[in-house]
Design a protein around this motif. Structure first.
Motif: not given
Length: 388
Positions: A18-33
């Motif tokens: 969960n360290h810096g999870i917000f970075v992963f969350n945005r990149l995960k969402a961007m991986s759709k595009y």
């Protein structure tokens, strides 16, 4: 689809998911595009294994997969607390070593922290003739609090980077003052995982957590560091419990020590000095998937921070239907005015304002289900579309 190389000093890993999870969350969402590959260099030195807060770093694998995203964790030489200028060279070399292995077929270098990310991004941009951008995620990213080579280098490279995403107007203004960056900056605050945070019946959540149904509960979530301002809420609580109908108010703090230090000793001493040992509860670290129960069990969420970027805990609490009192840091003003009746915004360290606003919300019935429904559109996909 375009190929994005994301580089970030701040990123979750197998040891700290969960360290810096917000970075992963945005990149995960961007991986759709776009196709996203991540390099997250890990600091290393012969002494790291002897320091408790760094020992876990040795267990992080070189390569990992998470939700379809490939993540590389090369090591770079770093002396804890010293010679930060050296990291410009060692961090860049760690990134270059990965690229030598996987090749460079990317359309954009996407940086998610400032130092030591920016010098590496600038090098890759010049060498491979692709643009690079950086996301400003907190006031500490400017390193003005350090007053060393990091502050100078961040200002220098912000003037050179092709584009900037800032999580708040506050950081966009700061970057513009030090590097004249307003024309290439877009403000995009973090999204929230509405599949993980939504409204649940309060009584059900309290029963699950074994919390008394008659308590008035203020909730705080974050690392036990000075910047999170939990001391301000504790001081306010001393005044709150003296009011009619609020004598059974309790403050639950979820979190443990953080990268910026350990403020537990000072907080517990303050609790004792104010005679609040029965009213303040240090719960410790709570897994991310259990936070929804706490948000829904609480009467009010309080973000008392002295500095933030786009605070995920605030958006998670609001998306769960819990009203909030939050300090005017980072993207808080934008978040709290995005929909009606979410709570109030107060000045940093304003004990009187926090006391009044927490008291008012504790004594007010709110439509928690409607609040959660109104926040349902501010997803990570909503964030990713703006970023793309």
């Amino acid at each position: 689809m375009k190929n994005i190389l994301a580089i970030s000093y701040l990123f979750p890993n197998a040891e700290r998911p969960n360290h810096g999870i917000f970075v992963f969350n945005r990149l995960k969402a961007m991986s759709k595009y776009a196709n996203v590959t991540v390099i997250n260099p890990i600091p290393w030195s012969p002494v790291h294994g002897f320091i408790d807060k760094f020992k876990h770093l040795a267990n992080i694998p070189f390569k990992a997969e998470r939700d379809g995203i490939t993540i590389y964790h090369p090591r770079f030489f770093s002396i804890p607390g010293h010679f930060k200028g050296l990291e410009v060279v060692t961090y860049k070399q760690a990134v270059k070593n990965v690229i030598k292995q996987i090749g460079f077929e990317f359309d954009l270098v996407d940086l998610h922290w400032t130092f030591p990310d920016l010098p590496s991004g600038d090098y890759l941009s010049n060498y491979y003739k692709v643009p690079y951008r950086v996301t400003l995620r907190g006031m500490e990213a400017f390193h003005q609090q350090d007053g060393d080579v990091r502050e100078t280098l961040v200002a220098h490279y912000l003037s050179k980077v092709d584009s900037i995403i800032s999580l708040s107007e506050e950081m966009a203004d700061t970057a513009d003052k030090i590097a004249n960056t307003r024309s290439k900056t877009k403000v995009v605050r973090n999204g929230v995982d509405t599949d993980a945070f939504y409204h649940i019946d309060q009584a059900e959540c309290r029963e699950k957590l074994d919390l008394p149904p008659d308590q008035k509960i203020i909730l705080g979530v974050g690392a036990l560091i000075h910047r999170k301002g939990f001391d301000v809420v504790i001081k306010a609580l001393k005044k709150i419990i003296l009011q009619l109908g609020l004598n059974n108010t309790h403050f639950y703090i979820l979190g443990s020590e953080g990268a910026e230090g350990d403020y537990r000793k000072e907080l517990k001493a303050l609790v004792t000095s104010l005679g609040l040992k029965d009213h303040v509860h240090f719960v410790g670290a709570v897994p991310n998937n259990e936070l929804i129960t706490w948000y829904n069990a609480a009467d009010v969420f309080c973000l008392s921070s002295r500095g933030e970027g786009s605070p995920n805990v605030l958006t998670e609490a609001l998306a769960s239907g819990c009203p909030a009192v939050a300090t005017n840091v980072g993207s808080v003003p934008e978040i709290m005015t995005s929909e009606p009746n979410l709570g109030t915004v107060v000045k940093v360290d304003d004990i009187d304002a926090i006391t009044k606003d927490l008291s008012d919300l504790l004594l007010t019935e709110t439509d928690r289900a409607t609040q959660a429904a109104n926040l349902n559109k501010y997803t990570w996909d909503w964030c990713a579309k703006q970023v793309v």
